[in-house]
Design a protein around this motif. Structure first.
Motif, PDB file in Angstrom:
ATOM      1  N   SER A  16       0.804  -1.215   0.000  1.00 54.50           N
ATOM      2  CA  SER A  16       0.000   0.000   0.000  1.00 54.50           C
ATOM      3  C   SER A  16       0.844   1.275   0.000  1.00 54.50           C
ATOM      4  O   SER A  16       0.326   2.348  -0.256  1.00 54.50           O
ATOM      5  CB  SER A  16      -0.940   0.004   1.191  1.00 54.50           C
ATOM      6  N   GLU A  17       2.137   1.171   0.265  1.00 55.69           N
ATOM      7  CA  GLU A  17       2.997   2.345   0.294  1.00 55.69           C
ATOM      8  C   GLU A  17       3.557   2.697  -1.072  1.00 55.69           C
ATOM      9  O   GLU A  17       4.203   3.711  -1.235  1.00 55.69           O
ATOM     10  CB  GLU A  17       4.134   2.148   1.294  1.00 55.69           C
ATOM     11  N   SER A  18       3.307   1.861  -2.059  1.00 54.65           N
ATOM     12  CA  SER A  18       3.824   2.101  -3.400  1.00 54.65           C
ATOM     13  C   SER A  18       2.660   2.198  -4.378  1.00 54.65           C
ATOM     14  O   SER A  18       2.013   1.195  -4.696  1.00 54.65           O
ATOM     15  CB  SER A  18       4.765   0.960  -3.815  1.00 54.65           C
ATOM     16  N   ASP A  19       2.408   3.411  -4.853  1.00 53.34           N
ATOM     17  CA  ASP A  19       1.332   3.590  -5.831  1.00 53.34           C
ATOM     18  C   ASP A  19       1.603   2.786  -7.095  1.00 53.34           C
ATOM     19  O   ASP A  19       0.688   2.217  -7.688  1.00 53.34           O
ATOM     20  CB  ASP A  19       1.171   5.069  -6.194  1.00 53.34           C
ATOM     21  N   THR A  20       2.862   2.719  -7.503  1.00 52.05           N
ATOM     22  CA  THR A  20       3.218   1.976  -8.708  1.00 52.05           C
ATOM     23  C   THR A  20       2.876   0.502  -8.548  1.00 52.05           C
ATOM     24  O   THR A  20       2.251  -0.109  -9.431  1.00 52.05           O
ATOM     25  CB  THR A  20       4.725   2.140  -9.012  1.00 52.05           C
ATOM     26  N   THR A  22       0.794  -0.856  -6.366  1.00 54.77           N
ATOM     27  CA  THR A  22      -0.653  -0.994  -6.206  1.00 54.77           C
ATOM     28  C   THR A  22      -1.346  -0.962  -7.564  1.00 54.77           C
ATOM     29  O   THR A  22      -2.179  -1.821  -7.864  1.00 54.77           O
ATOM     30  CB  THR A  22      -1.201   0.128  -5.300  1.00 54.77           C
ATOM     31  N   ASN A  23      -0.983   0.012  -8.396  1.00 55.45           N
ATOM     32  CA  ASN A  23      -1.590   0.114  -9.724  1.00 55.45           C
ATOM     33  C   ASN A  23      -1.271  -1.090 -10.595  1.00 55.45           C
ATOM     34  O   ASN A  23      -2.119  -1.588 -11.333  1.00 55.45           O
ATOM     35  CB  ASN A  23      -1.146   1.407 -10.415  1.00 55.45           C
ATOM     36  N   LYS A  24      -0.039  -1.582 -10.499  1.00 52.47           N
ATOM     37  CA  LYS A  24       0.361  -2.763 -11.265  1.00 52.47           C
ATOM     38  C   LYS A  24      -0.468  -3.979 -10.844  1.00 52.47           C
ATOM     39  O   LYS A  24      -0.963  -4.734 -11.687  1.00 52.47           O
ATOM     40  CB  LYS A  24       1.850  -3.037 -11.064  1.00 52.47           C
ATOM     41  N   LEU A  25      -0.625  -4.163  -9.547  1.00 56.40           N
ATOM     42  CA  LEU A  25      -1.397  -5.302  -9.056  1.00 56.40           C
ATOM     43  C   LEU A  25      -2.871  -5.189  -9.440  1.00 56.40           C
ATOM     44  O   LEU A  25      -3.492  -6.182  -9.822  1.00 56.40           O
ATOM     45  CB  LEU A  25      -1.250  -5.431  -7.539  1.00 56.40           C
ATOM     46  N   ILE A  26      -3.418  -3.993  -9.346  1.00 55.05           N
ATOM     47  CA  ILE A  26      -4.819  -3.797  -9.747  1.00 55.05           C
ATOM     48  C   ILE A  26      -4.987  -4.152 -11.217  1.00 55.05           C
ATOM     49  O   ILE A  26      -5.933  -4.851 -11.592  1.00 55.05           O
ATOM     50  CB  ILE A  26      -5.271  -2.342  -9.471  1.00 55.05           C
ATOM     51  N   TYR A  27      -4.069  -3.697 -12.045  1.00 49.66           N
ATOM     52  CA  TYR A  27      -4.128  -3.999 -13.476  1.00 49.66           C
ATOM     53  C   TYR A  27      -4.048  -5.510 -13.709  1.00 49.66           C
ATOM     54  O   TYR A  27      -4.827  -6.077 -14.474  1.00 49.66           O
ATOM     55  CB  TYR A  27      -3.001  -3.272 -14.218  1.00 49.66           C
ATOM     56  N   GLN A  28      -3.087  -6.159 -13.049  1.00 53.41           N
ATOM     57  CA  GLN A  28      -2.908  -7.602 -13.236  1.00 53.41           C
ATOM     58  C   GLN A  28      -4.146  -8.385 -12.790  1.00 53.41           C
ATOM     59  O   GLN A  28      -4.536  -9.351 -13.447  1.00 53.41           O
ATOM     60  CB  GLN A  28      -1.674  -8.093 -12.481  1.00 53.41           C
ATOM     61  N   VAL A  29      -4.754  -7.965 -11.690  1.00 48.11           N
ATOM     62  CA  VAL A  29      -5.954  -8.653 -11.206  1.00 48.11           C
ATOM     63  C   VAL A  29      -7.096  -8.458 -12.199  1.00 48.11           C
ATOM     64  O   VAL A  29      -7.786  -9.416 -12.576  1.00 48.11           O
ATOM     65  CB  VAL A  29      -6.345  -8.155  -9.789  1.00 48.11           C
TER      66      VAL A  29
END
Length: 82
Positions: A16-20, A22-29
Motif C-alpha cells: 500500500s505504500e507504493s502507488d506503482t 498498487t496500480n500494477k497489481l490492480i491492473y494484473q488482477v
C-alpha cells in the motif's frame, strides 16, 4: 527497516505504500494475469499487512491515551488558564 523510538512499532515496506505497485497489481488482477497461487499469496500478504496496520494503530491509540491522561492530570498554568 526502521523502528520508532517511542513504541515497539516496526515499519516495513508495504504494498500500500507504493502507488506503482498498487496500480500494477490492480491492473494484473483486472486482466486475470495472476494465477490462483499468486492471488492466494497476494491475499495472504494483504491480510497480514492489514493486521499489522491494525496492531500499529492500537499501539498509537494507546500512546495517545497515555499522553491525554498525563495532560488531563496536570494543573493548568496561570498563562494557560487565562
Amino acid at each position: 527497516m526502521s523502528a520508532s523510538l517511542n513504541s515497539g512499532i516496526i515499519y516495513t515496506t508495504r504494498l500500500s505504500e507504493s502507488d506503482t505497485m498498487t496500480n500494477k497489481l490492480i491492473y494484473q488482477v483486472k486482466q486475470n494475469q495472476l494465477s490462483d497461487r499468486e492471488l492466494n499469496k497476494l491475499q495472504a500478504r494483504c491480510s497480514k499487512e492489514l493486521s499489522d496496520l491494525r496492531n500499529e494503530l492500537n499501539v498509537l491509540l494507546q500512546e495517545l491515551r497515555i499522553i491525554a491522561d498525563r495532560n488531563t492530570n496536570k494543573p493548568l498554568s496561570p498563562s494557560k488558564a487565562a
